[in-house]
Scaffold this motif. Sequence first.
Motif, short mmCIF file in Angstrom:
data_model
loop_
_atom_site.label_atom_id
_atom_site.label_comp_id
_atom_site.label_asym_id
_atom_site.label_seq_id
_atom_site.Cartn_x
_atom_site.Cartn_y
_atom_site.Cartn_z
N PRO A 57 3.16 2.56 9.85
CA PRO A 57 4.32 2.74 8.96
C PRO A 57 5.52 1.87 9.29
CG PRO A 57 3.33 4.85 9.45
CD PRO A 57 2.60 3.86 10.30
N GLU A 58 5.88 1.78 10.57
CA GLU A 58 7.05 1.00 10.95
C GLU A 58 6.83 -0.49 10.67
OE1 GLU A 58 9.81 0.05 14.89
OE2 GLU A 58 8.39 1.72 14.90
N GLN A 60 4.67 -1.71 8.53
CA GLN A 60 4.56 -1.90 7.09
C GLN A 60 5.94 -2.00 6.44
OE1 GLN A 60 1.27 -1.93 5.40
NE2 GLN A 60 2.69 -3.09 4.14
N GLU A 61 6.87 -1.18 6.91
CA GLU A 61 8.23 -1.21 6.38
C GLU A 61 8.90 -2.56 6.69
OE1 GLU A 61 12.49 1.20 6.73
OE2 GLU A 61 10.71 1.90 7.82
N ARG A 62 8.74 -3.03 7.91
CA ARG A 62 9.32 -4.32 8.28
C ARG A 62 8.73 -5.45 7.44
NH1 ARG A 62 8.94 -6.83 13.37
NH2 ARG A 62 6.98 -5.76 13.83
N ASP A 64 7.22 -5.27 4.44
CA ASP A 64 7.58 -5.18 3.02
C ASP A 64 9.03 -5.59 2.79
OD1 ASP A 64 5.03 -4.31 2.65
OD2 ASP A 64 5.55 -2.19 2.36
N ARG A 65 9.91 -5.23 3.73
CA ARG A 65 11.31 -5.62 3.61
C ARG A 65 11.46 -7.14 3.71
NH1 ARG A 65 13.15 -2.37 7.06
NH2 ARG A 65 13.16 -3.75 8.88
#
Length: 212
Positions: A57-58, A60-62, A64-65
Amino acid sequence: MNIRRSLLAFGALGLAKTWNEEDHPRDADGKFSSGGGGGSEGEDEDEEYGPGEGYDPEDQERHDRAMADLAKHAAKLEDSINRAATVFHDPSATAEQIIAAGKEVQKHHKSGAKAYDAAYEVRSLYGDAYPEDPGLGNAEDLIGGIEAYREAHDATRAALKTLRTETSSRVSSVVRTGRSSHDDAITQLERDLETISGSFAARRAAMRSTSV
């Protein structure tokens, strides 16, 4: 969680556990026996993901951002190049206008490159391919030309300053000489006028004396 991707990520960070054969017994055919694990059937099946997908999750967030930032700055880069092209092809454009337009292109190219690197940093943890280049590479020659123009302009200004400094004393001397010559000419003209005026006065006096 994607097992393959997680192991790749741990391996890239140097955190993967050392394999211990005794913890994974095999049967007579050399295959891993069921005694080595207690999971249910299908639990370890690896789900297929494309590049940029299935991360922790972490991460993936980085990722995608970073990809969102990359798309944003790629669009701004395209717009800034279009605006700069108008300035670059304008015969009346000043050096300052050309440099200002170039700086906008450089700004968005730099921001886009930073976002691209951030996205790839995450992808590399999972063994994924580079993100698709949205046009940053195609602008490299333009960026180099902009920088070369700015450096040439700065060098020209510095050279002109040197030329003026090295000849400033000569300019002052020329100006002083010119002013002196100019002053001398005015003084001589005044003297000539005085002489003429004096001559006229003498003639008028003579004429008056003879008319009495």
